[in-house]
Motif scaffolding. Sequence first.
Motif, PDB file in Angstrom:
ATOM      1  N   ILE A 290     -37.392 -64.505 -64.142  1.00 41.15           N
ATOM      2  CA  ILE A 290     -37.458 -63.118 -64.594  1.00 41.15           C
ATOM      3  C   ILE A 290     -38.911 -62.681 -64.748  1.00 41.15           C
ATOM      4  CG2 ILE A 290     -36.955 -61.585 -66.545  1.00 41.15           C
ATOM      5  CD1 ILE A 290     -34.334 -63.132 -66.901  1.00 41.15           C
ATOM      6  N   GLY A 291     -39.746 -63.590 -65.257  1.00 37.93           N
ATOM      7  CA  GLY A 291     -41.167 -63.286 -65.376  1.00 37.93           C
ATOM      8  C   GLY A 291     -41.845 -63.114 -64.035  1.00 37.93           C
ATOM      9  N   MET A 292     -41.287 -63.738 -63.006  1.00 32.09           N
ATOM     10  CA  MET A 292     -41.851 -63.633 -61.664  1.00 32.09           C
ATOM     11  C   MET A 292     -41.294 -62.462 -60.869  1.00 32.09           C
ATOM     12  SD  MET A 292     -44.107 -66.048 -61.336  1.00 32.09           S
ATOM     13  CE  MET A 292     -44.483 -65.686 -63.046  1.00 32.09           C
ATOM     14  N   GLY A 293     -40.348 -61.714 -61.465  1.00 27.01           N
ATOM     15  CA  GLY A 293     -39.842 -60.516 -60.792  1.00 27.01           C
ATOM     16  C   GLY A 293     -38.407 -60.568 -60.341  1.00 27.01           C
ATOM     17  N   ALA A 294     -37.716 -61.702 -60.556  1.00 28.33           N
ATOM     18  CA  ALA A 294     -36.297 -61.764 -60.210  1.00 28.33           C
ATOM     19  C   ALA A 294     -35.499 -60.990 -61.264  1.00 28.33           C
ATOM     20  CB  ALA A 294     -35.830 -63.212 -60.149  1.00 28.33           C
ATOM     21  N   SER A 295     -34.491 -60.272 -60.834  1.00 25.40           N
ATOM     22  CA  SER A 295     -33.704 -59.442 -61.748  1.00 25.40           C
ATOM     23  C   SER A 295     -32.360 -60.102 -62.026  1.00 25.40           C
ATOM     24  CB  SER A 295     -33.482 -58.050 -61.146  1.00 25.40           C
ATOM     25  OG  SER A 295     -32.670 -57.263 -61.975  1.00 25.40           O
ATOM     26  N   SER A 296     -32.172 -60.543 -63.266  1.00 20.97           N
ATOM     27  CA  SER A 296     -30.895 -61.126 -63.707  1.00 20.97           C
ATOM     28  C   SER A 296     -30.356 -62.158 -62.718  1.00 20.97           C
ATOM     29  CB  SER A 296     -29.856 -60.027 -63.915  1.00 20.97           C
ATOM     30  OG  SER A 296     -30.278 -59.120 -64.893  1.00 20.97           O
ATOM     31  N   PRO A 297     -31.037 -63.288 -62.542  1.00 16.47           N
ATOM     32  CA  PRO A 297     -30.558 -64.303 -61.608  1.00 16.47           C
ATOM     33  C   PRO A 297     -29.171 -64.814 -61.987  1.00 16.47           C
ATOM     34  CG  PRO A 297     -32.329 -65.165 -63.000  1.00 16.47           C
ATOM     35  CD  PRO A 297     -32.277 -63.698 -63.228  1.00 16.47           C
ATOM     36  N   THR A 298     -28.320 -64.974 -60.995  1.00 13.68           N
ATOM     37  CA  THR A 298     -26.948 -65.419 -61.227  1.00 13.68           C
ATOM     38  C   THR A 298     -26.901 -66.925 -61.448  1.00 13.68           C
ATOM     39  OG1 THR A 298     -26.533 -65.813 -58.882  1.00 13.68           O
ATOM     40  CG2 THR A 298     -26.125 -63.581 -59.721  1.00 13.68           C
ATOM     41  N   ASP A 299     -25.743 -67.394 -61.897  1.00 13.00           N
ATOM     42  CA  ASP A 299     -25.563 -68.834 -62.092  1.00 13.00           C
ATOM     43  C   ASP A 299     -25.732 -69.574 -60.766  1.00 13.00           C
ATOM     44  OD1 ASP A 299     -24.532 -71.154 -63.830  1.00 13.00           O
ATOM     45  OD2 ASP A 299     -23.086 -71.151 -62.173  1.00 13.00           O
ATOM     46  N   ARG A 300     -25.220 -68.988 -59.693  1.00  9.57           N
ATOM     47  CA  ARG A 300     -25.360 -69.627 -58.380  1.00  9.57           C
ATOM     48  C   ARG A 300     -26.827 -69.757 -57.993  1.00  9.57           C
ATOM     49  NH1 ARG A 300     -22.629 -67.332 -52.754  1.00  9.57           N
ATOM     50  NH2 ARG A 300     -23.463 -68.953 -51.370  1.00  9.57           N
ATOM     51  N   THR A 301     -27.607 -68.698 -58.234  1.00 10.20           N
ATOM     52  CA  THR A 301     -29.032 -68.736 -57.915  1.00 10.20           C
ATOM     53  C   THR A 301     -29.744 -69.798 -58.747  1.00 10.20           C
ATOM     54  OG1 THR A 301     -29.072 -66.400 -57.290  1.00 10.20           O
ATOM     55  CG2 THR A 301     -31.175 -67.403 -57.928  1.00 10.20           C
ATOM     56  N   LEU A 302     -29.452 -69.818 -60.043  1.00 14.27           N
ATOM     57  CA  LEU A 302     -30.108 -70.781 -60.925  1.00 14.27           C
ATOM     58  C   LEU A 302     -29.797 -72.214 -60.509  1.00 14.27           C
ATOM     59  CD1 LEU A 302     -29.564 -69.096 -64.413  1.00 14.27           C
ATOM     60  CD2 LEU A 302     -31.684 -69.237 -63.107  1.00 14.27           C
ATOM     61  N   ARG A 303     -28.555 -72.452 -60.127  1.00 17.52           N
ATOM     62  CA  ARG A 303     -28.193 -73.809 -59.712  1.00 17.52           C
ATOM     63  C   ARG A 303     -28.875 -74.190 -58.397  1.00 17.52           C
ATOM     64  NH1 ARG A 303     -24.160 -76.187 -62.670  1.00 17.52           N
ATOM     65  NH2 ARG A 303     -23.200 -74.823 -64.220  1.00 17.52           N
ATOM     66  N   GLN A 325     -40.941 -54.614 -50.295  1.00 20.21           N
ATOM     67  CA  GLN A 325     -40.826 -53.845 -49.059  1.00 20.21           C
ATOM     68  C   GLN A 325     -39.509 -54.169 -48.368  1.00 20.21           C
ATOM     69  OE1 GLN A 325     -44.324 -55.312 -47.146  1.00 20.21           O
ATOM     70  NE2 GLN A 325     -45.690 -53.822 -48.114  1.00 20.21           N
ATOM     71  N   ARG A 326     -39.015 -53.219 -47.630  1.00 17.73           N
ATOM     72  CA  ARG A 326     -37.761 -53.398 -46.913  1.00 17.73           C
ATOM     73  C   ARG A 326     -37.836 -54.623 -46.001  1.00 17.73           C
ATOM     74  NH1 ARG A 326     -33.518 -49.958 -45.796  1.00 17.73           N
ATOM     75  NH2 ARG A 326     -32.328 -50.398 -43.893  1.00 17.73           N
ATOM     76  N   GLY A 327     -36.786 -55.433 -46.053  1.00 12.88           N
ATOM     77  CA  GLY A 327     -36.747 -56.610 -45.193  1.00 12.88           C
ATOM     78  C   GLY A 327     -37.456 -57.826 -45.743  1.00 12.88           C
ATOM     79  N   THR A 328     -37.910 -57.777 -47.010  1.00 14.20           N
ATOM     80  CA  THR A 328     -38.557 -58.947 -47.608  1.00 14.20           C
ATOM     81  C   THR A 328     -37.711 -59.481 -48.758  1.00 14.20           C
ATOM     82  OG1 THR A 328     -39.863 -57.618 -49.163  1.00 14.20           O
ATOM     83  CG2 THR A 328     -40.850 -58.111 -47.020  1.00 14.20           C
ATOM     84  N   ARG A 329     -37.907 -60.738 -49.062  1.00 19.68           N
ATOM     85  CA  ARG A 329     -37.187 -61.394 -50.141  1.00 19.68           C
ATOM     86  C   ARG A 329     -38.160 -62.182 -51.024  1.00 19.68           C
ATOM     87  NH1 ARG A 329     -33.754 -58.426 -49.243  1.00 19.68           N
ATOM     88  NH2 ARG A 329     -31.540 -58.765 -48.788  1.00 19.68           N
ATOM     89  N   LEU A 330     -37.819 -62.247 -52.297  1.00 20.90           N
ATOM     90  CA  LEU A 330     -38.538 -63.116 -53.226  1.00 20.90           C
ATOM     91  C   LEU A 330     -37.848 -64.475 -53.186  1.00 20.90           C
ATOM     92  CD1 LEU A 330     -40.691 -63.328 -55.522  1.00 20.90           C
ATOM     93  CD2 LEU A 330     -38.859 -62.708 -57.112  1.00 20.90           C
ATOM     94  N   VAL A 331     -38.612 -65.515 -52.911  1.00 19.57           N
ATOM     95  CA  VAL A 331     -38.016 -66.847 -52.775  1.00 19.57           C
ATOM     96  C   VAL A 331     -38.770 -67.848 -53.646  1.00 19.57           C
ATOM     97  CG1 VAL A 331     -37.292 -66.367 -50.400  1.00 19.57           C
ATOM     98  CG2 VAL A 331     -39.428 -67.591 -50.807  1.00 19.57           C
TER      99      VAL A 331
END
Length: 352
Positions: A290-303, A325-331
């Motif tokens: 969340i501090g890095m910019g992810a919004s409400s990570p799901t349980d699946r994401t956290l696992r 930007q469009r077409g980018t992802r935070l990973v």
Amino acid sequence: MDRASAGLIVAAAPPPLLPETPAIHEIRRAVRAWLTEHDATTVVVGLSGGADSAALTAAAVAEADAVHAVVVDHRLQVGSGIVAARAVEFAESVGCDSVRVQAVDVTGPGGLEAAARHVRYRALDEARCGDPVLLGHTLDDQAETVLLGLGRGSGLRSIRGMAPFDDPWGRPLLGVRRDTTRLACEELGYRPYEDPHNSDPRFTRVRLRSEVLPLLEDVLGGGVAAALARTAAQLREDGDALDDAAARVLSDALVPEEPCAVPQGQSLDVFGLASAPPAVRRRAVRVWLIGMGASSPTDRTLRAVDALVGEWHGQGPVAVGRGPQRGTRLVVARRRGTLSVEFVDQQRCADD
């Protein structure tokens, strides 16, 4: 902006004495305990004109030094302005120091209930002038919240219910039944507003209230709502302890940034995380994400991110949110014993 310049209706008459009757006494005790625990003397009350908020408002006036009522007019039904005006009359009659009507437009994602809640909380936050806001959620609301959380299946965080104080939101009536607030209104001689949405079966919470909880009470022999509220309180205590442990783990795992490095957000030391129990580790990762910019990570994401720590076998990055930007992802990626976040092209993320 202070209240004097905010277009408020200021009550001039001194507050009347409330009847010394059982329901009013119970609600006053609950409000008094909350004010004492949180050292609050001046409060704002969100007043809809319904039984819960009306009983809360009257008790708050009797117990606090100053009470400012805010009536949010959602304008979802014809005649909503009349309902708001009647709520103003009630606030004045019980002796609120001021009362304000805030009209809002209900728009936004998540359905009507979620959108209305969002704009209501925003309006209350804008009107509170730094004071805590008291809300009329009862034990029955808490039980319904726990059941909704169970249905979502998203873990302890979703079934720990509402907190008595989640700054700036205060909920003194979480131990009081809805029937008690209705009885208190009878003792006050006030006929509360009945929101038609509260009996509309299109809303999940209404069906929980009118169908599911009564069935559970019948099958399990009563006491279900109170038991669910107790469960929420116990889980909040457990969750607070786990969150404290996660905060320590996160603090120890953060990798200090190099003075000359380009700022990209702090990385996490995998080995500092690995020794923590998974439940604590995932909480630490959630706060970090969340501090890095992810919004409400799901349980699946956290696992999936947690697997980069506890089940590492060379897997690729995990997408945790959209990029700027469009077409980018935070990973999140694991490299040389650390977890770090970066923005990548969506196609590259899919290829990995």
